[in-house]
Design a protein around this motif. Structure first.
Motif, PDB file in Angstrom:
ATOM      1  N   CYS A 123      12.723 -66.684  47.032  1.00 19.14           N
ATOM      2  CA  CYS A 123      12.594 -65.660  47.535  1.00 19.14           C
ATOM      3  C   CYS A 123      10.921 -66.037  47.545  1.00 19.14           C
ATOM      4  O   CYS A 123      10.298 -66.869  47.286  1.00 19.14           O
TER       5      CYS A 123
ATOM      6  N   CYS B 169       7.038 -69.063  45.827  1.00 29.19           N
ATOM      7  CA  CYS B 169       7.052 -68.032  45.894  1.00 29.19           C
ATOM      8  C   CYS B 169       5.732 -67.753  45.381  1.00 29.19           C
ATOM      9  O   CYS B 169       5.358 -67.646  45.122  1.00 29.19           O
TER      10      CYS B 169
ATOM     11  N   GLY C  38      16.524 -54.047  42.761  1.00 26.36           N
ATOM     12  CA  GLY C  38      16.756 -54.461  42.863  1.00 26.36           C
ATOM     13  C   GLY C  38      16.162 -55.239  41.854  1.00 26.36           C
ATOM     14  O   GLY C  38      14.573 -55.094  41.583  1.00 26.36           O
TER      15      GLY C  38
ATOM     16  N   GLY D   4       7.088 -62.364  45.143  1.00 24.43           N
ATOM     17  CA  GLY D   4       7.644 -61.649  43.549  1.00 24.43           C
ATOM     18  C   GLY D   4       6.646 -61.184  43.917  1.00 24.43           C
ATOM     19  O   GLY D   4       5.941 -60.803  43.402  1.00 24.43           O
TER      20      GLY D   4
ATOM     21  N   ALA E  34      14.802 -65.552  38.307  1.00 20.90           N
ATOM     22  CA  ALA E  34      15.015 -64.400  39.035  1.00 20.90           C
ATOM     23  C   ALA E  34      14.240 -64.503  40.402  1.00 20.90           C
ATOM     24  O   ALA E  34      14.358 -63.742  41.497  1.00 20.90           O
ATOM     25  N   PHE E  35      13.418 -65.548  40.985  1.00 20.02           N
ATOM     26  CA  PHE E  35      13.613 -65.439  41.956  1.00 20.02           C
ATOM     27  C   PHE E  35      13.886 -66.834  42.721  1.00 20.02           C
ATOM     28  O   PHE E  35      12.638 -67.521  44.010  1.00 20.02           O
ATOM     29  N   HIS E  36      14.223 -66.999  42.992  1.00 17.28           N
ATOM     30  CA  HIS E  36      15.426 -68.655  43.182  1.00 17.28           C
ATOM     31  C   HIS E  36      14.992 -68.379  44.629  1.00 17.28           C
ATOM     32  O   HIS E  36      16.011 -66.912  44.809  1.00 17.28           O
TER      33      HIS E  36
ATOM     34  N   ARG F  37      20.197 -54.314  34.705  1.00 14.83           N
ATOM     35  CA  ARG F  37      19.934 -54.512  36.513  1.00 14.83           C
ATOM     36  C   ARG F  37      18.735 -53.376  36.851  1.00 14.83           C
ATOM     37  O   ARG F  37      19.675 -52.343  36.487  1.00 14.83           O
TER      38      ARG F  37
ATOM     39  N   VAL G 179      22.634 -63.016  37.205  1.00 13.47           N
ATOM     40  CA  VAL G 179      23.118 -63.481  37.642  1.00 13.47           C
ATOM     41  C   VAL G 179      24.191 -64.583  36.292  1.00 13.47           C
ATOM     42  O   VAL G 179      23.817 -65.703  36.044  1.00 13.47           O
TER      43      VAL G 179
ATOM     44  N   GLY H 128      13.045 -59.629  40.805  1.00 14.25           N
ATOM     45  CA  GLY H 128      13.434 -60.876  41.242  1.00 14.25           C
ATOM     46  C   GLY H 128      15.436 -60.790  42.219  1.00 14.25           C
ATOM     47  O   GLY H 128      15.697 -59.307  42.004  1.00 14.25           O
ATOM     48  N   ASN H 129      16.610 -61.800  41.764  1.00 18.73           N
ATOM     49  CA  ASN H 129      17.608 -61.377  42.325  1.00 18.73           C
ATOM     50  C   ASN H 129      18.552 -60.738  40.912  1.00 18.73           C
ATOM     51  O   ASN H 129      19.802 -61.078  41.510  1.00 18.73           O
TER      52      ASN H 129
END
Length: 310
Positions: free
Chosen positions: A225, A185, A289, A228, A221-223, A285, A253, A249-250
């Motif tokens: 990606c 990333c 995103g 970022g 946050a950036f799996h 959130r 979760v 990021g994501n």
């Protein structure tokens, strides 16, 4: 002496202050008690000589000697008072210098001890092959290194009881980015901060909070990606300080129910330290995103001119 005597005769109190008491005070403060006594005697001689130059009767001459003696005694008393004040001032300066040296030495030793603990944790982590266990040791070392860096900065400030948190936030963010950059990333880091002076207790807590929030964003946050961005903002509004960590990021979760998250770490640790600061913590959130975490609390140090560090 004629000029002083004539001015004394015309103005009285003005001449007494300017020509006699002021030199006594200045001489005593600058050169010590003996110099003040010498000037006091000289003032008495000056007054007596000026009075004797005027033709007077025997009773008036005796009165001149009495006035000169009273002036000498008053000047000597003033010299003693100034000398005592000067000695007290010197003692306070010596105590302040000793306090400064002691504080800097304490911060230096605490920093060295924390670095030793960090080194021991690194050596201990090498004994484990499990990556999860080694990650726990690494996170602990990050927290300890953040505290050690704060003590080092206070040591460099030569005894100051507070420091500007903005440079520390930038250094902390860059250090975490170097050691925990997500694989594959291309990550951009933006740090924008007001000049925020904080005492040591608040600095340590806020440093640990910033460490946890930044680490949480970098690790989760950036799996998957390719790019970022992480933003860290430190702002002051009147006497309140607000730290905001934002990523694109994501997002957050939630863990599955069957996986129990260890207590006292991560966001639980952030919430606990936020309560210690007497602040308010919120994590939300972002619709576009990503996540935004913010903590706001009251500063114990009076705010100075808010320059901005970028």
């Amino acid at each position: 002496m004629i000029l002083i005597g004539w001015t004394d005769y015309k103005t009285t109190d003005f001449a007494l202050t300017v020509f006699y008491f002021a030199p006594v005070v200045l001489a005593t403060w600058r050169a010590g008690r003996k110099a003040g006594w010498f000037i006091a005697v000289l003032c008495g001689v000056t007054v007596l000589t000026a009075d004797l130059m005027v033709p007077r009767s025997g009773r008036a001459i005796a009165l001149s000697y009495m006035n000169a003696g009273i002036l000498v005694l008053a000047s000597v008393a003033l010299a003693e008072l100034v000398s005592s004040h000067r000695r007290a001032h010197q003692r306070l300066e010596a105590l302040l210098a000793l306090r400064t040296v002691s504080l800097t030495e304490i911060h230096h030793r605490v920093k060295n001890n924390l670095q030793i603990v960090s080194s021991l944790l690194r050596l201990q982590s090498n004994k484990f092959a499990d990556p999860a266990v080694r990650d726990v040791f690494t996170e602990c070392r990050d927290r300890i290194n953040a505290m050690a860096r704060l003590h080092e900065e206070l040591y460099n400030e030569h005894g100051q009881s507070h420091l500007d948190f903005a440079p520390h936030l930038r250094e902390l963010a860059e250090m975490l980015l170097r050691s925990h950059k997500p694989a594959g990333c291309k990550l951009a880091l933006n740090v924008s901060a007001n000049r925020v002076p904080l005492d040591l207790d608040q600095s340590i807590l806020l440093s640990l909070i910033a460490n946890e929030l930044l680490l949480n964003a970098l690790k989760h946050a950036f799996h998957g990606c390719a790019t970022g961005k992480v933003d860290a903002e430190l702002r002051t509004t009147q006497d309140r300080v607000t730290l905001t960590i934002r990523d694109d990021g994501n997002g957050f979760v939630p863990r599955p129910i069957e996986i129990e998250e260890p207590r006292g770490t991560g966001l639980d640790l952030v919430r606990a330290m936020s309560r210690q600061l007497g602040g308010e913590f919120a994590i939300n959130r972002i619709p576009a995103g990503g996540m935004c975490a913010a903590i706001s609390f009251r500063s114990k140090v009076s705010r100075q001119q808010p320059g901005v560090h970028r």
